[in-house]
Design a protein around this motif. Structure first.
Motif, mmCIF file in Angstrom:
data_model
loop_
_atom_site.group_PDB
_atom_site.id
_atom_site.type_symbol
_atom_site.label_atom_id
_atom_site.label_comp_id
_atom_site.label_asym_id
_atom_site.label_seq_id
_atom_site.Cartn_x
_atom_site.Cartn_y
_atom_site.Cartn_z
ATOM 1 N N SER A 130 0.710 -1.245 0.082
ATOM 2 C CA SER A 130 -0.126 -0.022 0.026
ATOM 3 C C SER A 130 0.836 1.344 0.139
ATOM 4 O O SER A 130 1.800 1.287 0.598
ATOM 5 N N VAL A 131 0.532 2.080 -0.782
ATOM 6 C CA VAL A 131 1.182 3.526 -0.759
ATOM 7 C C VAL A 131 0.242 4.633 -0.118
ATOM 8 O O VAL A 131 -0.775 4.760 -0.751
ATOM 9 N N GLY A 132 0.796 5.100 0.874
ATOM 10 C CA GLY A 132 -0.232 6.015 1.739
ATOM 11 C C GLY A 132 0.362 7.404 1.788
ATOM 12 O O GLY A 132 1.250 7.801 0.869
ATOM 13 N N ALA A 133 -0.521 8.209 2.432
ATOM 14 C CA ALA A 133 0.080 9.608 2.428
ATOM 15 C C ALA A 133 -0.431 10.273 3.703
ATOM 16 O O ALA A 133 -1.422 9.716 4.448
ATOM 17 N N PHE A 134 0.202 11.373 4.115
ATOM 18 C CA PHE A 134 -0.127 11.941 5.546
ATOM 19 C C PHE A 134 0.139 11.292 6.840
ATOM 20 O O PHE A 134 -0.692 11.176 7.824
ATOM 21 N N TYR A 135 1.229 10.120 6.683
ATOM 22 C CA TYR A 135 1.130 9.194 7.816
ATOM 23 C C TYR A 135 2.693 9.166 8.332
ATOM 24 O O TYR A 135 3.056 7.937 8.705
ATOM 25 N N GLY A 136 3.324 10.204 8.267
ATOM 26 C CA GLY A 136 4.799 10.212 8.787
ATOM 27 C C GLY A 136 5.709 9.819 7.482
ATOM 28 O O GLY A 136 5.262 9.200 6.489
ATOM 29 N N ALA A 137 6.808 10.223 7.766
ATOM 30 C CA ALA A 137 7.932 10.368 6.687
ATOM 31 C C ALA A 137 8.449 8.944 6.213
ATOM 32 O O ALA A 137 8.714 8.715 5.087
ATOM 33 N N GLN A 138 8.113 8.055 7.244
ATOM 34 C CA GLN A 138 8.495 6.450 6.867
ATOM 35 C C GLN A 138 7.293 5.722 6.341
ATOM 36 O O GLN A 138 7.588 4.363 6.198
ATOM 37 N N HIS A 139 6.234 6.510 6.395
ATOM 38 C CA HIS A 139 4.965 5.547 5.787
ATOM 39 C C HIS A 139 4.008 6.096 4.898
ATOM 40 O O HIS A 139 3.052 5.799 4.477
ATOM 41 N N SER A 140 4.854 6.981 4.040
ATOM 42 C CA SER A 140 4.215 7.967 2.878
ATOM 43 C C SER A 140 5.142 7.955 1.808
ATOM 44 O O SER A 140 4.744 8.858 0.907
ATOM 45 N N GLN A 141 5.956 7.131 1.517
ATOM 46 C CA GLN A 141 6.876 7.240 0.216
ATOM 47 C C GLN A 141 6.244 6.160 -0.664
ATOM 48 O O GLN A 141 5.827 4.994 -0.301
ATOM 49 N N ASP A 142 6.623 6.544 -1.998
ATOM 50 C CA ASP A 142 6.215 5.480 -2.961
ATOM 51 C C ASP A 142 7.480 5.021 -3.691
ATOM 52 O O ASP A 142 8.251 5.732 -4.438
ATOM 53 N N TRP A 143 7.946 3.979 -3.255
ATOM 54 C CA TRP A 143 9.156 3.280 -3.810
ATOM 55 C C TRP A 143 9.076 2.199 -4.934
ATOM 56 O O TRP A 143 9.926 1.654 -5.271
ATOM 57 N N THR A 144 7.828 2.296 -5.600
ATOM 58 C CA THR A 144 7.565 1.272 -6.427
ATOM 59 C C THR A 144 8.191 1.479 -7.741
ATOM 60 O O THR A 144 8.499 0.333 -8.391
ATOM 61 N N SER A 145 8.874 2.551 -8.088
ATOM 62 C CA SER A 145 9.548 2.830 -9.209
ATOM 63 C C SER A 145 10.812 1.917 -8.945
ATOM 64 O O SER A 145 11.456 1.634 -10.066
ATOM 65 N N LEU A 146 11.615 1.600 -7.901
ATOM 66 C CA LEU A 146 12.437 0.929 -7.779
ATOM 67 C C LEU A 146 12.245 -0.542 -8.573
ATOM 68 O O LEU A 146 13.388 -1.039 -9.202
ATOM 69 N N ALA A 147 11.082 -1.183 -8.683
ATOM 70 C CA ALA A 147 10.955 -2.439 -8.990
ATOM 71 C C ALA A 147 11.138 -2.221 -10.690
ATOM 72 O O ALA A 147 11.410 -3.229 -11.307
ATOM 73 N N ALA A 148 10.985 -0.999 -11.410
ATOM 74 C CA ALA A 148 11.110 -0.785 -12.767
ATOM 75 C C ALA A 148 12.624 -1.046 -13.287
ATOM 76 O O ALA A 148 12.886 -1.278 -14.328
ATOM 77 N N HIS A 149 13.532 -1.103 -12.236
ATOM 78 C CA HIS A 149 14.786 -1.377 -12.685
ATOM 79 C C HIS A 149 15.376 -2.613 -12.399
ATOM 80 O O HIS A 149 16.590 -2.808 -12.775
ATOM 81 N N ILE A 150 14.502 -3.657 -12.017
ATOM 82 C CA ILE A 150 14.899 -4.916 -12.023
ATOM 83 C C ILE A 150 13.878 -5.889 -12.820
ATOM 84 O O ILE A 150 12.815 -5.754 -12.933
ATOM 85 N N PRO A 151 14.516 -6.478 -13.714
ATOM 86 C CA PRO A 151 14.000 -7.226 -14.782
ATOM 87 C C PRO A 151 13.545 -8.443 -14.263
ATOM 88 O O PRO A 151 13.976 -9.006 -13.195
#
Length: 625
Positions: free
Chosen positions: A604-625
């Motif tokens: 889940s990608v959230g928002a307004f829930y603190g700096a360590q619970h509101s980030q979208d890291w899913t773009s990392l997956a695009a770099h892994i075949p």
């Protein structure tokens, strides 16, 4: 915590003392002369053959890696070489004790375990079945090469003492297996997985040999997931995870063992599935982790088996065994397997061994004294076993010498074919640039991974959440063109629930697990109400341990089930990056498509829930075949 379990303060606040079970240390002391009547004579001599072949195979790898030469054959191998000379008795004893229903996972140093299991399978399998395995494996390409090698014949002495009973099919299988292993090691297309796995990832599932792992301790949680599949699918046998003593310093290993001992397995799951998972966590304790001495320098446990007491009241039935004595290994694996088959697993074994070579073939060994190495060389398991056979008159020096000569000739002969670029080419990415993509991507839809009836707790349409969703509007605008009320519109959250709910009724192998996924329904309520339809063994909460959550999904999927592990927040991808990017993403490709990975990770990608619970890291997956 389900409401069915009541944590009573009057009970948990009582004073008392914890009692730890005794943990046996090297209690098995029988030698060959003491067990002569318990094993057939040819079984005893075959163990020597297998130990000697493992030793020579590793000598060959060491030769082509360091001095670029083995027995007069020049070849420059530049890949990884983590050798197991000195650990042969532990590998051969383990293989002797296991059946084809028992699957092994290993490490970067598991050449010996792979060879031992392969030789054991070649001797035990029915010849018709053995030939069928070779014929069907990867379209028969490896078999065709092995047939050419066999037809060409072996150099003088190469066939002596092979322990295959003079069978043409078994001799062919021996060439098939040894050649397949070598070509995989050297990155050739005829290798077990087309050279895509290489030394540290070699495996051969038809012989119950599952992936070895280059990540230290990487197989632990994967093995737990594989054991979960065995339990839920009703498959016979157990899982054995072979790992080194250094791996016990890694969090994912502790997470994997903890996953296999979850309290719900024995307290909450239906009787049919109850009990700790059927897995032996076997630590090949060679006393070193790279250059660090585990028992006296980098770890505080003293004796590794002690750590079993951390996980459950049975202390994981932990035991230290003498890995230099194959009969101690056989005895331990037989006893521990019997416990597991009574649903009393899992088990931790501390198998004491010693590696003659360094961590890798180029390791200068500066951290070990000559006195220590000499002392272990003097206690060499191979020399000691050979001495025992001669004392029992099962072998003499002349016959032993003939076996050793034959093994060296056999490895030399196979090596010539394995490094010949015409006979054993590499994948050609110029003529077929999509060759790896063909292995990595299935590009197909498989509605269900098993044919049995799905286990559910009611009709799909009777689920309270499903009823609520059924009344919602599946368009954003009403008939007048005005936006539908958010309370009435069919939301993305509803769509995810519906897809998952449907899959539980379609695919009986499908399971979903993670943090807060059952009664709580996940952080955004996506799974709310799902537990009404799905029994606990198919939808369950896990420890807060993202590495084991993803790895268990990997192990479950590569065994043939469909898994959807959840790690709650996108920010937590960092807690399981290795499992996402080095395990989940790679095994289908590294196996040349032999292993499938029907596994969908949900975050889940959230928002307004603190700096360590509101980030979208899913773009990392695009770099892994």
């Amino acid at each position: 915590m389900p409401i069915s379990q009541f944590i009573n303060p009057a009970e948990v606040r009582k004073p008392g003392v914890l009692h730890i079970p005794d943990i046996p240390v090297n209690t098995y002391q029988k030698k060959l002369k003491d067990v002569r009547g318990e094993f057939p004579d040819d079984g005893l001599t075959n163990m020597f053959y297998d130990m000697r072949l493992i030793r020579e195979f590793e000598n060959m790898v060491q030769g082509v890696r360091t001095v670029k030469n083995y027995n007069g054959i020049e070849y420059s191998y530049t890949g990884p070489a983590h050798l197991s000379q000195g650990q042969e008795a532990s590998a051969v004893g383990q293989a002797y004790a296991l059946d084809f229903d028992d699957y092994t996972f290993g490490t970067h140093r598991s050449h010996g375990e792979v060879l031992a299991r392969g030789l054991s399978a070649i001797r035990r399998l029915d010849e018709k079945k053995l030939y069928g395995i070779m014929k069907d494996f990867r379209g028969g390409a490896l078999l065709r090469s092995a047939e050419k090698i066999t037809a060409a014949g072996l150099s003088a002495g190469a066939a002596q003492g092979m322990g295959m009973g003079g069978s043409d099919i078994r001799d062919l299988a021996f060439n098939f297996f040894l050649y397949g292993f070598m070509t995989e090691l050297f990155g050739r297309e005829t290798g077990f997985t087309g050279g895509l796995g290489n030394s540290m990832h070699v495996f051969f599932t038809p012989f119950a040999i599952y992936p070895n792992n280059a990540i230290v301790g990487g197989s632990a949680s994967i093995g737990a997931g594989a054991a979960l599949y065995k339990r839920l699918s009703g498959q016979k046998g157990i899982i054995v995870v072979n790992s080194g003593d250094g791996s016990l310093s890694r969090g994912p290993v502790w997470e994997g063992i903890n996953f296999a001992t979850m309290g719900q397995l024995t307290e909450l799951w239906d009787e049919k599935y109850r009990g700790g998972l059927p897995v032996i966590f076997n630590f090949m304790n060679n006393c070193y982790a790279m250059s660090g001495q585990t028992a006296g320098e980098t770890m505080g446990y003293g004796i590794l088996a002690r750590t079993g007491a951390a996980f459950n009241g049975d202390a994981l039935h932990a035991e230290r065994i003498d890995g230099y004595n194959p009969f101690a290994v056989i005895d331990a694996f037989r006893r521990k397997k019997a416990l597991i088959l009574q649903n009393k697993g899992p088990v931790l074994l501390d198998t004491l061994v010693y590696r003659h070579a360094g961590h890798s073939a180029t390791d200068p060994n500066a951290y070990r004294s000559k006195e220590e190495i000499d002392a272990w060389m003097a206690a060499d398991c191979l020399a000691d076993y050979k001495k025992g056979l001669i004392a029992e008159k099962l072998l003499d020096e002349k016959l032993a010498s003939g076996i050793e000569t034959g093994i060296k000739a056999k490895i030399t002969e196979i090596l010539k074919y394995a490094i010949d670029p015409d006979f054993s080419p590499r994948m050609n990415f110029f003529t077929d640039p999509d060759s790896i993509a063909k292995c990595m991507f299935s590009n197909r839809r498989v509605p269900k991974m098993a044919d049995r009836e799905p286990e559910v707790t009611g009709k799909k349409e009777d689920n309270s959440r499903a009823k609520k969703i059924a009344g919602k509007i599946r368009f954003g605008l009403d008939e007048t063109g005005k936006p539908v009320s958010p309370l009435k519109v069919f939301s993305y959250r509803d769509a995810v629930f519906e897809a998952l709910h449907d899959k539980f009724y379609e695919d009986p192998s499908f399971i979903l697990f993670g943090e807060d996924v059952r009664e709580h329904g996940n952080s955004f309520g996506v799974l709310s109400g799902l537990y009404e339809s799905v029994p606990r063994h198919r939808l369950f909460n896990t420890p807060i341990a993202e590495s084991s959550i993803i790895s268990a999904g990997v192990g479950y999927a590569l065994m043939g089930g469909r898994a959807s592990p959840e790690i709650m927040w996108g920010d937590f991808m960092g807690c399981c990056a290795d499992e996402l990017f080095n395990q989940l993403a790679k095994w289908q490709g590294m196996s040349a498509g032999i292993l499938q990975m029907p596994c969908v990770v949900r975050i889940s990608v959230g928002a307004f829930y603190g700096a360590q619970h509101s980030q979208d890291w899913t773009s990392l997956a695009a770099h892994i075949p």
